[in-house]
Scaffold this motif. Structure first.
Motif, PDB file in Angstrom:
ATOM      1  N   ARG A 134       2.039   3.783   9.303  1.00 29.30           N
ATOM      2  CA  ARG A 134       1.287   4.501  10.323  1.00 29.30           C
ATOM      3  C   ARG A 134       1.741   4.039  11.695  1.00 29.30           C
ATOM      4  NH1 ARG A 134      -4.930   2.361  10.344  1.00 29.30           N
ATOM      5  NH2 ARG A 134      -5.228   4.183  11.636  1.00 29.30           N
ATOM      6  N   ASP A 177       0.805  -1.219   0.000  1.00 28.41           N
ATOM      7  CA  ASP A 177       0.000   0.000   0.000  1.00 28.41           C
ATOM      8  C   ASP A 177       0.842   1.275   0.000  1.00 28.41           C
ATOM      9  OD1 ASP A 177      -2.223  -1.657   0.109  1.00 28.41           O
ATOM     10  OD2 ASP A 177      -2.373  -1.534   2.301  1.00 28.41           O
ATOM     11  N   LYS A 178       2.170   1.101   0.140  1.00 28.33           N
ATOM     12  CA  LYS A 178       3.080   2.246   0.232  1.00 28.33           C
ATOM     13  C   LYS A 178       2.631   3.223   1.324  1.00 28.33           C
ATOM     14  CE  LYS A 178       4.660   2.027  -4.550  1.00 28.33           C
ATOM     15  NZ  LYS A 178       4.146   0.775  -4.932  1.00 28.33           N
ATOM     16  N   LYS A 179       2.310   2.644   2.490  1.00 33.28           N
ATOM     17  CA  LYS A 179       1.843   3.431   3.626  1.00 33.28           C
ATOM     18  C   LYS A 179       2.516   2.961   4.912  1.00 33.28           C
ATOM     19  CE  LYS A 179      -2.841   4.390   2.023  1.00 33.28           C
ATOM     20  NZ  LYS A 179      -4.275   4.230   2.326  1.00 33.28           N
ATOM     21  N   THR A 193       2.613  -6.927   5.723  1.00 37.02           N
ATOM     22  CA  THR A 193       2.887  -5.720   6.501  1.00 37.02           C
ATOM     23  C   THR A 193       3.883  -6.019   7.618  1.00 37.02           C
ATOM     24  OG1 THR A 193       0.724  -4.778   6.041  1.00 37.02           O
ATOM     25  CG2 THR A 193       1.836  -3.970   7.994  1.00 37.02           C
TER      26      THR A 193
END
Length: 105
Positions: free
Chosen positions: A20, A16-18, A65
């Motif tokens: 958090r 997701d190229k994220k 992830t």
């Protein structure tokens, strides 16, 4: 009786190229948000990072992830890092205490 307290979770999804980070309050937390905003994924990552195998599927779940959960046991901080089924446990200074690629430890 021992005390356990979540401090934070950090997530990095290459798909997701994220990334958090969620920090937890020391006394109470409420995870809320609109549909499809990641509430269930956040909780599932907490479970998986600590070695549990939650049931059910999530539509947006990225099993690749990388996750890191910081927590305290009786006031002492630890971090568990998880990626692709491998986990490592570190003390507050970052020293590796244990590493495994099995849920059986």
């Amino acid at each position: 009786m021992r005390t356990f307290q979540f401090e934070s979770i950090s997530l990095l999804s290459h798909r997701d190229k994220k990334a958090r980070k969620v920090s937890f309050h020391p006394h109470r937390n409420l995870i809320q948000g609109e549909n499809h905003t990641g509430k269930s994924s956040l909780v599932k990552h907490l479970f998986v990072t600590l070695g549990a195998k939650p049931l059910g599927t999530l539509e947006q779940w990225d099993p690749q992830t990388v996750s890191a959960v910081r927590f305290k046991v009786d006031g002492e901080s630890f971090t568990v890092i998880h990626h692709n089924g491998a986990r490592s446990l570190h003390d507050s200074s970052g020293k590796l205490l244990k590493a495994t690629d099995s849920h059986a430890v």
